[in-house]
Write a protein that holds these residues in place. Structure first.
Motif, PDB file in Angstrom:
ATOM      1  N   MET A   1       0.839  -1.200   0.000  1.00  0.00           N
ATOM      2  CA  MET A   1       0.000   0.000   0.000  1.00  0.00           C
ATOM      3  C   MET A   1       0.877   1.254   0.000  1.00  0.00           C
ATOM      4  N   ILE A   2       0.325   2.332  -0.506  1.00  0.00           N
ATOM      5  CA  ILE A   2       1.002   3.621  -0.455  1.00  0.00           C
ATOM      6  C   ILE A   2       0.028   4.641   0.108  1.00  0.00           C
ATOM      7  N   SER A   3       0.536   5.797   0.455  1.00  0.00           N
ATOM      8  CA  SER A   3      -0.317   6.819   1.064  1.00  0.00           C
ATOM      9  C   SER A   3      -1.299   7.387   0.045  1.00  0.00           C
ATOM     10  N   THR A   4      -2.352   8.002   0.566  1.00  0.00           N
ATOM     11  CA  THR A   4      -3.340   8.649  -0.303  1.00  0.00           C
ATOM     12  C   THR A   4      -2.681   9.735  -1.150  1.00  0.00           C
ATOM     13  N   LEU A  13       0.911  11.967 -12.502  1.00  0.00           N
ATOM     14  CA  LEU A  13       1.944  11.637 -13.480  1.00  0.00           C
ATOM     15  C   LEU A  13       1.380  10.735 -14.575  1.00  0.00           C
ATOM     16  N   TRP A  14       0.552   9.773 -14.200  1.00  0.00           N
ATOM     17  CA  TRP A  14      -0.079   8.880 -15.178  1.00  0.00           C
ATOM     18  C   TRP A  14      -0.886   9.689 -16.184  1.00  0.00           C
ATOM     19  N   ASP A  15      -1.715  10.596 -15.677  1.00  0.00           N
ATOM     20  CA  ASP A  15      -2.558  11.410 -16.567  1.00  0.00           C
ATOM     21  C   ASP A  15      -1.709  12.246 -17.518  1.00  0.00           C
ATOM     22  N   LYS A 126       3.994   1.320 -23.533  1.00  0.00           N
ATOM     23  CA  LYS A 126       3.293   1.089 -22.280  1.00  0.00           C
ATOM     24  C   LYS A 126       2.491   2.344 -21.938  1.00  0.00           C
ATOM     25  N   PRO A 127       1.369   2.213 -21.235  1.00  0.00           N
ATOM     26  CA  PRO A 127       0.526   3.391 -20.966  1.00  0.00           C
ATOM     27  C   PRO A 127       1.247   4.505 -20.236  1.00  0.00           C
ATOM     28  N   TYR A 128       2.156   4.157 -19.319  1.00  0.00           N
ATOM     29  CA  TYR A 128       2.802   5.204 -18.525  1.00  0.00           C
ATOM     30  C   TYR A 128       3.996   5.833 -19.235  1.00  0.00           C
ATOM     31  N   GLU A 129       4.221   5.455 -20.497  1.00  0.00           N
ATOM     32  CA  GLU A 129       5.348   6.031 -21.229  1.00  0.00           C
ATOM     33  C   GLU A 129       4.937   6.625 -22.566  1.00  0.00           C
ATOM     34  N   GLU A 130       3.667   6.920 -22.759  1.00  0.00           N
ATOM     35  CA  GLU A 130       3.244   7.503 -24.038  1.00  0.00           C
ATOM     36  C   GLU A 130       3.995   8.793 -24.352  1.00  0.00           C
ATOM     37  N   ARG A 131       4.022   9.709 -23.402  1.00  0.00           N
ATOM     38  CA  ARG A 131       4.629  11.021 -23.677  1.00  0.00           C
ATOM     39  C   ARG A 131       6.135  10.898 -23.868  1.00  0.00           C
ATOM     40  N   ARG A 132       6.764  10.072 -23.052  1.00  0.00           N
ATOM     41  CA  ARG A 132       8.208   9.877 -23.209  1.00  0.00           C
ATOM     42  C   ARG A 132       8.527   9.311 -24.596  1.00  0.00           C
ATOM     43  N   ALA A 133       7.761   8.308 -25.035  1.00  0.00           N
ATOM     44  CA  ALA A 133       8.004   7.712 -26.347  1.00  0.00           C
ATOM     45  C   ALA A 133       7.758   8.729 -27.456  1.00  0.00           C
ATOM     46  N   TYR A 134       6.685   9.486 -27.320  1.00  0.00           N
ATOM     47  CA  TYR A 134       6.345  10.494 -28.339  1.00  0.00           C
ATOM     48  C   TYR A 134       7.446  11.555 -28.451  1.00  0.00           C
ATOM     49  N   ALA A 135       7.911  12.053 -27.308  1.00  0.00           N
ATOM     50  CA  ALA A 135       8.938  13.096 -27.330  1.00  0.00           C
ATOM     51  C   ALA A 135      10.236  12.576 -27.942  1.00  0.00           C
ATOM     52  N   THR A 136      10.547  11.314 -27.697  1.00  0.00           N
ATOM     53  CA  THR A 136      11.747  10.721 -28.298  1.00  0.00           C
ATOM     54  C   THR A 136      11.582  10.568 -29.801  1.00  0.00           C
ATOM     55  N   ALA A 137      10.424  10.072 -30.229  1.00  0.00           N
ATOM     56  CA  ALA A 137      10.183   9.866 -31.657  1.00  0.00           C
ATOM     57  C   ALA A 137      10.248  11.183 -32.428  1.00  0.00           C
ATOM     58  N   GLN A 157      -6.120   0.140 -12.849  1.00  0.00           N
ATOM     59  CA  GLN A 157      -6.114  -1.118 -13.601  1.00  0.00           C
ATOM     60  C   GLN A 157      -4.689  -1.581 -13.880  1.00  0.00           C
ATOM     61  N   TYR A 158      -3.787  -0.639 -14.188  1.00  0.00           N
ATOM     62  CA  TYR A 158      -2.406  -1.026 -14.466  1.00  0.00           C
ATOM     63  C   TYR A 158      -1.740  -1.556 -13.198  1.00  0.00           C
ATOM     64  N   VAL A 159      -1.999  -0.900 -12.085  1.00  0.00           N
ATOM     65  CA  VAL A 159      -1.477  -1.396 -10.813  1.00  0.00           C
ATOM     66  C   VAL A 159      -1.980  -2.810 -10.558  1.00  0.00           C
ATOM     67  N   ASP A 160      -3.276  -3.029 -10.784  1.00  0.00           N
ATOM     68  CA  ASP A 160      -3.840  -4.370 -10.582  1.00  0.00           C
ATOM     69  C   ASP A 160      -3.182  -5.404 -11.503  1.00  0.00           C
ATOM     70  N   SER A 161      -2.860  -4.985 -12.727  1.00  0.00           N
ATOM     71  CA  SER A 161      -2.290  -5.926 -13.697  1.00  0.00           C
ATOM     72  C   SER A 161      -0.896  -6.382 -13.289  1.00  0.00           C
ATOM     73  N   LEU A 162      -0.138  -5.510 -12.616  1.00  0.00           N
ATOM     74  CA  LEU A 162       1.221  -5.861 -12.193  1.00  0.00           C
ATOM     75  C   LEU A 162       1.291  -6.328 -10.746  1.00  0.00           C
ATOM     76  N   GLN A 163       0.258  -6.003  -9.987  1.00  0.00           N
ATOM     77  CA  GLN A 163       0.216  -6.399  -8.575  1.00  0.00           C
ATOM     78  C   GLN A 163       1.424  -5.881  -7.785  1.00  0.00           C
ATOM     79  N   ASP A 164       1.877  -4.663  -8.148  1.00  0.00           N
ATOM     80  CA  ASP A 164       3.018  -4.075  -7.448  1.00  0.00           C
ATOM     81  C   ASP A 164       2.947  -2.560  -7.590  1.00  0.00           C
TER      82      ASP A 164
END
Length: 219
Positions: A1-4, A13-15, A126-137, A157-164
């Protein structure tokens, strides 16, 4: 768990990483290699929707994929796409790239060698790297019109998919750091960073989500 607070900061950051592009037909789809087979799934889905006539899967292995993908990220992506009904003839494998810049440079070289003209490209990450990939491209291959794409899912959902959750937040912080560091090193175009994103990033760093940070002088 992490804090609120940490969850809210990670959500910010995700958004910010989401480019919000609507997929449309392009010359090619480029699936960026990683640990996440969802990239291959989404690239295959875009192919079946008629969004690209050819796919390039690009990526060697890394410390996080060496055991899971011993034949290389691009090759495992290719196998997955074939399982999902993409014909072998529509897939090009680029097996050597070890970072996003190489993903784009090596893919470009393969496409040019095959005489495939590219004016636009679906860039699947990956969803959390769209902007990074775009800026590099945009830095590496500025002549192309880039359309960002990733598996449509929310942060939870992404957190649930990795369970970490700690790993996901670490990766978000690492992706954000690269948006700040890499433009100064010539690896990507600069992205204006809103104040609330910068504050969220600094708070998460101070809270110890730092395992995916890089030294600023390193690639």
């Amino acid at each position: 768990m992490i804090s609120t607070q940490a969850w809210a900061d990670a959500q910010r950051l995700w958004d910010f990483q989401q480019m919000g592009h609507e997929p449309r037909p392009c010359s090619v789809a480029i699936g960026l290699g990683s640990h996440d087979l969802g990239v291959a799934d989404t690239t295959a889905e875009l192919y079946h929707r008629g969004m690209a006539p050819v796919i390039v899967f690009t990526g060697a292995t890394s410390r996080t994929t060496r055991e899971r993908m011993p034949r290389g990220e691009a090759e495992h992506y290719r196998e997955r796409a074939i399982e999902l009904g993409v014909p072998t003839s529509a897939i090009i494998v680029e097996p050597d790239a070890r970072n996003t810049g190489e993903n784009l440079r090596f893919s470009r070289a393969l496409l040019e060698a095959r005489g495939i003209p590219v004016s636009s490209a679906l860039l699947v990450s990956k969803p959390y790297e769209e902007r990074r990939a775009y800026a590099t491209a945009c830095e590496v291959w500025p002549e192309v019109e880039w359309v960002s794409a990733s598996t449509p899912m929310c942060f939870a959902q992404y957190v649930d998919s990795l369970q970490d959750v700690h790993l996901v937040v670490d990766m978000l912080v690492g992706a954000q750091q690269r948006l700040e560091v890499y433009p100064r090193q010539g690896f990507m175009i600069e992205q204006p960073i809103p104040d609330d994103v910068a504050v969220a990033y600094e708070r998460l760093k101070a809270a110890g989500f730092t395992s995916r940070l890089v030294a600023e002088e390193a690639r």
